[in-house]
Design a protein around this motif. Structure first.
Motif, PDB file in Angstrom:
ATOM      1  N   ASP A   1      -5.987   0.816   4.427  1.00 50.99           N
ATOM      2  CA  ASP A   1      -5.920   1.908   3.474  1.00 50.99           C
ATOM      3  C   ASP A   1      -6.355   3.238   4.107  1.00 50.99           C
ATOM      4  O   ASP A   1      -5.687   4.266   3.961  1.00 50.99           O
ATOM      5  N   ALA A   2      -7.480   3.192   4.829  1.00 53.18           N
ATOM      6  CA  ALA A   2      -8.020   4.407   5.464  1.00 53.18           C
ATOM      7  C   ALA A   2      -7.035   4.926   6.512  1.00 53.18           C
ATOM      8  O   ALA A   2      -6.804   6.143   6.625  1.00 53.18           O
TER       9      ALA A   2
ATOM     10  N   GLU B   1       0.807  -1.231   0.000  1.00 51.40           N
ATOM     11  CA  GLU B   1       0.000   0.000   0.000  1.00 51.40           C
ATOM     12  C   GLU B   1       0.836   1.277   0.000  1.00 51.40           C
ATOM     13  O   GLU B   1       0.375   2.317  -0.451  1.00 51.40           O
ATOM     14  N   THR B   2       2.046   1.210   0.564  1.00 51.36           N
ATOM     15  CA  THR B   2       2.844   2.445   0.707  1.00 51.36           C
ATOM     16  C   THR B   2       4.046   2.502  -0.230  1.00 51.36           C
ATOM     17  O   THR B   2       4.629   3.578  -0.415  1.00 51.36           O
TER      18      THR B   2
ATOM     19  N   LYS C   1      -0.411   7.612   2.416  1.00 52.15           N
ATOM     20  CA  LYS C   1      -0.950   7.210   1.120  1.00 52.15           C
ATOM     21  C   LYS C   1      -1.728   8.380   0.553  1.00 52.15           C
ATOM     22  O   LYS C   1      -2.497   9.003   1.273  1.00 52.15           O
ATOM     23  N   GLY C   2      -1.490   8.687  -0.707  1.00 52.01           N
ATOM     24  CA  GLY C   2      -2.098   9.875  -1.306  1.00 52.01           C
ATOM     25  C   GLY C   2      -3.533   9.706  -1.691  1.00 52.01           C
ATOM     26  O   GLY C   2      -4.111   8.678  -1.637  1.00 52.01           O
TER      27      GLY C   2
ATOM     28  N   GLY D   1      -1.273  10.170   6.435  1.00 48.83           N
ATOM     29  CA  GLY D   1      -0.527  10.820   5.359  1.00 48.83           C
ATOM     30  C   GLY D   1       0.510   9.955   4.661  1.00 48.83           C
ATOM     31  O   GLY D   1       1.443  10.461   4.045  1.00 48.83           O
TER      32      GLY D   1
ATOM     33  N   ARG E   1      -4.030   6.555   4.829  1.00 51.70           N
ATOM     34  CA  ARG E   1      -4.398   7.882   4.296  1.00 51.70           C
ATOM     35  C   ARG E   1      -4.497   8.892   5.426  1.00 51.70           C
ATOM     36  O   ARG E   1      -4.033  10.031   5.302  1.00 51.70           O
ATOM     37  N   ALA E   2      -5.103   8.458   6.542  1.00 49.61           N
ATOM     38  CA  ALA E   2      -5.310   9.380   7.676  1.00 49.61           C
ATOM     39  C   ALA E   2      -3.982   9.888   8.226  1.00 49.61           C
ATOM     40  O   ALA E   2      -3.895  11.031   8.695  1.00 49.61           O
TER      41      ALA E   2
END
Ligand SMILES: Cc1cc2nc3c(=O)[nH]c(=O)nc-3n(C[C@H](O)[C@H](O)[C@H](O)COP(=O)(O)O)c2cc1C
Length: 159
Positions: free
Chosen positions: A149-150, A25-26, A158-159, A156, A153-154
């Motif tokens: 994923d969430a 994911e990253t 993952k864009g 920072g 993102r939270a």
């Protein structure tokens, strides 16, 4: 783009699977923390050995160190062992300088969640900024892809 290291210890594979998902994911770099003397595979044996080691503050020797210099963010993964981090993870954190970097805890557990893991990490890297961690039950990490994923993102990553 941040340089991301994903350092983890896993005894029975659950934390490793979660670490691999985080890598996917990253796009970060994976690093396995390996104790020089592996823990016994038998559950009762590792449970009692871990209890003694954690009680004594024992730091097992771990293999090849990793050069963390190039990384801005270090995700640190551990199974929940007796509500805290596994001793090899404590050895890792004590042995590398993560001052000024962001440290992100993640774990897998048998029902106890993150428990004292994030605090244990924080105590071992007091000069790092701690970001919000993630806990997955057993081997559910890869199935919790949306949640992972969430979370990424939270914080920072993952864009
Ligand atoms: C030595 C030992 C101690 C454990 N202590 C706890 C605990 O206190 N709380 C909990 O929820 N799970 C506990 N567990 C279960 C593990 O956290 C869980 O199975 C985890 O997913 C294992 O990760 P791994 O496959 O990466 O080694 C313990 C497991 C072991 C082997």
């Amino acid at each position: 783009m941040k340089n991301i290291l994903i350092a983890y210890y896993s005894h029975s594979g659950n934390t490793e699977e979660l670490a691999e998902l985080i890598r996917t994911e990253t796009g970060g770099t994976l690093f396995e923390i390996r104790p020089k003397v592996p823990y016994p595979a038998a559950y009762q044996a590792v449970v009692s050995q871990a209890k003694e080691e954690i009680h004594a503050g024992f730091r097992p020797e771990i293999g090849e160190p990793v050069d963390t210099g190039a990384y801005d963010v270090v995700l640190v993964g551990s199974p929940n062992w007796w509500s805290t981090i596994a001793p090899p993870v404590a050895s890792f954190l004590e042995g590398c300088d993560l001052a000024g970097k962001t440290v992100v805890p993640f774990c897998t557990h048998g029902g106890g969640g993150m428990a004292g893991l994030a605090r244990a990490m924080e105590e071992l890297c007091p000069d790092s900024e701690m970001a919000e961690g993630f806990a997955a039950y057993g081997n559910s990490g890869p199935r919790a892809r949306d949640e992972v994923d969430a979370w990424l993102r939270a914080i920072g990553l993952k864009g």
